[in-house]
Every structure is written in structure tokens, then in C-alpha cells.
Motif scaffolding. Sequence first.
Motif, PDB file in Angstrom:
ATOM      1  N   ILE A  15      12.971   9.307 -13.133  1.00 63.43           N
ATOM      2  CA  ILE A  15      11.695   8.654 -12.814  1.00 63.43           C
ATOM      3  C   ILE A  15      10.871   9.544 -11.889  1.00 63.43           C
ATOM      4  O   ILE A  15       9.647   9.653 -12.043  1.00 63.43           O
ATOM      5  CB  ILE A  15      11.941   7.264 -12.190  1.00 63.43           C
ATOM      6  N   SER A  16      11.540  10.233 -10.949  1.00 58.80           N
ATOM      7  CA  SER A  16      10.825  11.166 -10.062  1.00 58.80           C
ATOM      8  C   SER A  16      10.209  12.307 -10.857  1.00 58.80           C
ATOM      9  O   SER A  16       9.077  12.740 -10.580  1.00 58.80           O
ATOM     10  CB  SER A  16      11.786  11.724  -9.004  1.00 58.80           C
ATOM     11  N   SER A  17      10.937  12.802 -11.857  1.00 55.51           N
ATOM     12  CA  SER A  17      10.417  13.886 -12.697  1.00 55.51           C
ATOM     13  C   SER A  17       9.198  13.425 -13.482  1.00 55.51           C
ATOM     14  O   SER A  17       8.216  14.172 -13.636  1.00 55.51           O
ATOM     15  CB  SER A  17      11.505  14.375 -13.667  1.00 55.51           C
ATOM     16  N   PHE A  18       9.249  12.171 -13.999  1.00 51.21           N
ATOM     17  CA  PHE A  18       8.090  11.635 -14.720  1.00 51.21           C
ATOM     18  C   PHE A  18       6.884  11.534 -13.787  1.00 51.21           C
ATOM     19  O   PHE A  18       5.763  11.931 -14.160  1.00 51.21           O
ATOM     20  CB  PHE A  18       8.426  10.256 -15.300  1.00 51.21           C
ATOM     21  N   ILE A  19       7.095  11.019 -12.587  1.00 48.19           N
ATOM     22  CA  ILE A  19       5.996  10.905 -11.614  1.00 48.19           C
ATOM     23  C   ILE A  19       5.421  12.282 -11.295  1.00 48.19           C
ATOM     24  O   ILE A  19       4.198  12.462 -11.198  1.00 48.19           O
ATOM     25  CB  ILE A  19       6.488  10.198 -10.339  1.00 48.19           C
ATOM     26  N   GLN A  20       6.299  13.263 -11.138  1.00 47.77           N
ATOM     27  CA  GLN A  20       5.840  14.629 -10.839  1.00 47.77           C
ATOM     28  C   GLN A  20       4.977  15.166 -11.967  1.00 47.77           C
ATOM     29  O   GLN A  20       3.955  15.823 -11.724  1.00 47.77           O
ATOM     30  CB  GLN A  20       7.043  15.539 -10.605  1.00 47.77           C
TER      31      GLN A  20
ATOM     32  N   LEU B 200      -1.102  -1.131  -5.514  1.00 44.48           N
ATOM     33  CA  LEU B 200      -0.084  -2.150  -5.764  1.00 44.48           C
ATOM     34  C   LEU B 200       0.815  -1.755  -6.935  1.00 44.48           C
ATOM     35  O   LEU B 200       2.026  -2.014  -6.922  1.00 44.48           O
ATOM     36  CB  LEU B 200      -0.748  -3.508  -6.026  1.00 44.48           C
ATOM     37  N   THR B 201       0.215  -1.127  -7.949  1.00 47.70           N
ATOM     38  CA  THR B 201       1.015  -0.612  -9.071  1.00 47.70           C
ATOM     39  C   THR B 201       1.990   0.445  -8.572  1.00 47.70           C
ATOM     40  O   THR B 201       3.176   0.468  -8.946  1.00 47.70           O
ATOM     41  CB  THR B 201       0.106  -0.011 -10.150  1.00 47.70           C
ATOM     42  N   TRP B 202       1.516   1.325  -7.699  1.00 50.44           N
ATOM     43  CA  TRP B 202       2.334   2.390  -7.137  1.00 50.44           C
ATOM     44  C   TRP B 202       3.485   1.814  -6.294  1.00 50.44           C
ATOM     45  O   TRP B 202       4.632   2.251  -6.424  1.00 50.44           O
ATOM     46  CB  TRP B 202       1.444   3.299  -6.298  1.00 50.44           C
ATOM     47  N   LEU B 203       3.194   0.830  -5.467  1.00 49.66           N
ATOM     48  CA  LEU B 203       4.240   0.198  -4.653  1.00 49.66           C
ATOM     49  C   LEU B 203       5.303  -0.464  -5.533  1.00 49.66           C
ATOM     50  O   LEU B 203       6.504  -0.415  -5.229  1.00 49.66           O
ATOM     51  CB  LEU B 203       3.623  -0.841  -3.714  1.00 49.66           C
ATOM     52  N   THR B 204       4.854  -1.084  -6.621  1.00 50.83           N
ATOM     53  CA  THR B 204       5.802  -1.687  -7.567  1.00 50.83           C
ATOM     54  C   THR B 204       6.708  -0.632  -8.171  1.00 50.83           C
ATOM     55  O   THR B 204       7.931  -0.814  -8.260  1.00 50.83           O
ATOM     56  CB  THR B 204       5.040  -2.431  -8.681  1.00 50.83           C
TER      57      THR B 204
ATOM     58  N   LEU C  66       7.515   2.282  -6.926  1.00 51.92           N
ATOM     59  CA  LEU C  66       8.430   2.818  -5.910  1.00 51.92           C
ATOM     60  C   LEU C  66       9.610   1.867  -5.677  1.00 51.92           C
ATOM     61  O   LEU C  66      10.753   2.315  -5.491  1.00 51.92           O
ATOM     62  CB  LEU C  66       7.683   3.056  -4.594  1.00 51.92           C
ATOM     63  N   SER C  67       9.351   0.561  -5.703  1.00 53.64           N
ATOM     64  CA  SER C  67      10.439  -0.410  -5.545  1.00 53.64           C
ATOM     65  C   SER C  67      11.401  -0.336  -6.724  1.00 53.64           C
ATOM     66  O   SER C  67      12.624  -0.398  -6.554  1.00 53.64           O
ATOM     67  CB  SER C  67       9.867  -1.832  -5.416  1.00 53.64           C
TER      68      SER C  67
ATOM     69  N   PHE D  87       3.564   5.093   3.708  1.00 52.30           N
ATOM     70  CA  PHE D  87       4.926   4.974   4.245  1.00 52.30           C
ATOM     71  C   PHE D  87       5.961   4.993   3.125  1.00 52.30           C
ATOM     72  O   PHE D  87       6.940   5.752   3.170  1.00 52.30           O
ATOM     73  CB  PHE D  87       5.045   3.675   5.043  1.00 52.30           C
ATOM     74  N   ARG D  88       5.767   4.152   2.117  1.00 51.23           N
ATOM     75  CA  ARG D  88       6.765   4.026   1.044  1.00 51.23           C
ATOM     76  C   ARG D  88       6.862   5.297   0.205  1.00 51.23           C
ATOM     77  O   ARG D  88       7.944   5.648  -0.292  1.00 51.23           O
ATOM     78  CB  ARG D  88       6.422   2.832   0.149  1.00 51.23           C
ATOM     79  N   THR D  89       5.754   6.018   0.042  1.00 50.22           N
ATOM     80  CA  THR D  89       5.783   7.264  -0.721  1.00 50.22           C
ATOM     81  C   THR D  89       6.649   8.301  -0.016  1.00 50.22           C
ATOM     82  O   THR D  89       7.495   8.953  -0.629  1.00 50.22           O
ATOM     83  CB  THR D  89       4.358   7.815  -0.925  1.00 50.22           C
TER      84      THR D  89
END
Length: 678
Positions: A540-545, A517-521, A523-524, A594-596
Motif C-alpha cells: 500500500i505504501s508503494s501504491f501511495i508513492q 478525510l479520505t487520506w486519514l481513512t 492511513l487507518s 501528524f498521521r502522515t
Amino acid sequence: LGGGAGTGETLLEQTCIDGIVLLSTFMNDQARKKTKSMIKAITSLSFLVSALFQTPTYYEIQPTEKDEIDPSDVKEGDSLWYELGSQRIKATVMKIHTDDFPNLYFTIREEKSNSERQTIASRLKRHPKSFNPQSTASFVDGGEGSRREHIGRLITDNILKPHLFRLQFDEESTTINEVSAEAVNIILSQCGLISVGIGSVRYEIFQGITSMLVLLCDSLAPTDSSIEKCTMVIRCLSLALGFGVYTTPSSMNITGIIDPTDSIVKLVDLYRNSTWFEAQKRHPFERFHQSVSMWLSVAVIAIKDGEIFRCISGIIRSISDILLSINSKESGVNAYVVMKAMNSFQIASNDCTDDSVDNHDEKQVLGELTQCFIRLSQQEMSWKIVEEFSSLIVINSKKPIKMLEPAARSHANDLTECLYSPSKRWCSFHLLYSLAMSSKPLQEEESVIISDVINQQQAEWKQGMDGEDASELEDDIIISASWLPEKAMCILSQMKPKSSSIQNKLGEENEIMGDLLTWLTCLSILDTAGSVDMRNRTSISSFIQKTKSLGFLLETAMEHADLDIDRKESIFSCIDLDDKHDLSIQEVATLAVFRTVESLPTLVKTWFNDYCPRYMQNKLSTFVENIVAPETLHRELTRIKKATSFGEMTVNGSCVSREITATYHQDEVRKYSRVFHV
């Protein structure tokens, strides 16, 4: 129970009668106050009566508006009732005749026959049936009606007359008063009011409720003795008219019985008394404010005056300021009654106020309720609190004004933590979703605060980097911290594979659900931030990476997901606002996959090529081809159709051929088209 192969109606009726007698015995026992026995008895009686009469029945009592017509008030187009013998026929006033002034007469058209006739004012009435409290009692329907009347009569004679209609104000009588008030709710919402006239159940309840309301209006004053007396009256009125603590709640009891407007005006004046209100904030009479909240919950539906109605939100805010700041064993009760009052107010507001108008009082109360919801311990939480708070979220999510966003913004980190609490996660997720849909960041980049955890992680990431890369990393983290909740960033940065201990399976599943749920939040928020500025998406994508959380989450999600889902099934149904069921880990995991893929296709492709376990590759590829690609295209085409910024260019597409055609009209003659395959 009741009907079909269940208990027969005769036996069930006798069981209800026995229940009334038993309750009356407990209430009349002066030697021993059997509080628990009375509560159990009224709860059981409510259940038994609802089983006997499985369809609730609401009957109108004496109309608050007079039945007779004043000829000078009649207008063409008015819908009235034409009295023909013993029956009344609905009719519309077509013409007003003044040739015999002041003796007006009217041409009316009957609704059923569509025929017209002329008549005088005395034959026109405002209501479909007459109410004459002086008439003799008579049944308006037979069969089940007589059975309903019989149960109502027994409750009135054995419980209401000896107790509620002779209200006692000593502390020892509290439970008796409240239980007898709940018995009125059983009659109104489950038995119905069948007979009319002096001596009927209808008449006696009307008289009793009216007397209590008059007593309340006469007694309300900013003094301790008055408040203490009014507390019992307000509480009993609320329970009688459907608040429902030990009996089934009903929102319709008050309709047609009494007009609560005068009592609301008195309460508005009381809470606007600054001296009294400040004294209450210092030394609150907790039970009084609880009782007022209960009364507002049942009375608000009957308030039709827009100005008075708008004042109610101010009362609720005042009560919220007092009750939600009290740290007592009644914290759960305080939260519940305020939530219920706000829920009733917002449901009724559809008829009295404009949803597009910003209401500061409502936003303030929602913020305080959110804070209280977060603070409540697992022991203080109840399904009633979760149900009321969920309803508030649903109502306010559908309003044009963003009512929930301020509360979610103020408590983003605490709400993220609540995603790991089974009883709080549904509400917390939808509050965070309202934040994720906002185009405004959580913090301004110039003044962003980064947690110690992320600063420490940043220092580790910088090791071995040159100056330019380190500077880019700092910028990425600042932008990420301006949009993502601090708690969510910490969770992603500390993500690790879950243990598979059988003994800790329940705790592990709970943690996995919180992570998903944290991950889905996140991504939104990523999608919203990216729509504001594409550089936000990159950062934000770079931080996630850097956190390497994507791989851990995808593997975990795929282990729990159903990737063989039918394309016809809605992949988003698990988080639907109108489906307030307990979240399913399989459905949430499927949505997370799906959302990822939808939001981070480049990172997913890199992970798939370098790290995806071989046994997962074929299943993920099939899921992407059959579900993600067509659904993503469908979602994007829907967004394109809603867009208004293309100017002279039109964009069309097909989910079947997976082609998008962009056509640009340069002038009246020439146009240019290009086809893209996706």
C-alpha cells in the motif's frame, strides 16, 4: 426570555395564556382551516412555556403496578414504603414472622433513621405516594406549581377536551388532532402534572390517553379500514407522549402514565402476518408505518419484558424494509422516523438485552439506513436526520459487536464520496473508520476487482519498467485494491494541487476537507492492514508513492494546519465520537500532518529532503520533534502495555527520556536487558 434581565414571569405567563387562546381560536375556526397558523401557534406555545418553566418536570401518574402488598409475595430484602400517618418512609424488609400464620408480620428497617420496627402488610406499600383517582383535586406544591397547573388547565380546557379527547377521523381534522396531541406533550414535559383527583389535569390526561390506547388495541387488525383508523390514533399517542414534531421531544412522558405492552404485542402479531406484510410491501400504507415507527420511539422505554422487547427490532426491520424502499417526497421523513425508532430501541436495550449478542435485525436496519443516508439528496437532508444518524453511529461504535462494519463494507465507495458533502462527512468518516479497524480486507486478493481508472494509471506507470518491476507493481496494486475502497484509490491516483481562486474558496475548502478525510481513512486502513501482514504495508505504501499524492496532501494540509499546537491539546479531538460538531479544516489538517508522519515516516523523509518547500521545513521539523515524536512514542507504549504476546519479555519506556527498555527473563536467575533510544 424569563428570569434575570429577561421578560418578567408575569408577562411571560400572560403571553403563554394569549398563545393558548390564539391556538384555540385557529382550531375552532370552521370557516377556514388555518393549518399553517395552527402549526406556528403550537410551536410558539412550546417555546414560550419552556421559557416560563425552564426546568422540565416529570410527575408519576397512577402506577402500572398495584400499590397494595400481598403478604405472601414479600421477601426478605425487599425495598418497600412504610405508611406512617400521611407520609411514607422507605424501608427494607429484614425478617418475615410466621409464628401467627397465616397472619404474617414483618420486621423492617427504616432507611433514614436506620431504626427497626415490626409492622403488618397493610402498612407496607409499593410506591412512595398514593394515587386515588376518586379523591378531590389538590395541589402537591405551591408557587410555581400553581402556575404550571394553571397553564396545564387552560390547555386541557381549550385544546384537549374540545379536540383530542373527541378524536375525529376525517382527513380535514388531521392537523387539529396532531396539534392537540402535541399540546399534551407540552403539559407532560414542560408544565408537569401537579394536582390529583377527579377533575384534575392529571386525571383527565390519564383518562384520555388510556382511552386512546384501548381504542388502538381494540382496532388493530390487518384490514384497510382498521389500519386507516389506527394510523390517526397511533400518531396522536406518539405526539402526546413526546415524539415532538412541532414541540420539544421528550423521552420520559410515557413513564408511569400507561403500559404500552399490549399495543406492542398487537403490532408484533400484525407485522408477523405474512399475507398482510407482503401486501404492504407491494402497496404500502406509508403513513401507517411512519406512525408505528413514531410509537415505537416513545413506547420502547416502557417495555420491561425482555422477550417482547426483542421482538421490537423485528418490527423496526419490517418497517425499514417497507419505508426505506419507497421513492417518494416523504423519503426524508421515512428515514428520520426509522432512525429515531432504532435509536430509541438501542438506547433502551441497555436495560433489556445483552450488548455482546449479535442482532441480525439491527445490522440489517443499520445497513438499510446507511444506504438511505447516502441516497438522500441535499434538499432531503435535515439537521434532525444528521443528528439521529450520528447518534446511531456513536451508540453502535461503542458496542462490543461490530454493528457498523457490514454497512460500511457494503457502501465503502459511496461513503468515500460522501466525505465531500458537508452534511454527510462526519457520519461517513466514522462509518469508514469502523471499516478501517477491521482486520478483514474489502476484497479477497484472488478475486479482486480493479477499476478502469487504476488499470489505466497502472499502464502508464509500467511504461519503461522491466518485467520484474512491472510484476511487483501489479502485486502492489492488487493488495492495495483488496484493502482500500476503489473510490479512495482513484482519488489518490488523480490528486492534483488545488487552485487558489478566491471566487471558488468555499468549494475548494470543501474539496480539501474531503481529500484530507479520505487520506486519514487510507492511513487507518494502512495501519490495520500492516498489522495483519507487513507485506500489506509495503504494497500500500508503494501504491501511495506511485500516486505522488503524499506530497500534494502534505503541502495542502500544512497550509491549513496549526503546527504550533500545544502539546497538552489532544490532536485527535476533532474526530472524537462524542464531539459531533462540524469538522474544522484546521484541526483535520493538523491531524493529517501528524498521521502522515506517524504512518509513513520513510516516504515523508524522502519528500522532506527532495520536495518540501523551504519555508515549510523548519515548521514541520519543530512539529515532528515537539508533537509527533513524543505522542507517537506514547501511543506505541500504550499498545505495548496492552499486548499479551511478549511471553517472558517485558517492555517499558519513557516519553521523557525517549528510551525503551526490553527485558527478557530466561530463567529464575538470569535476565537480559537492552535499551533503545528513539
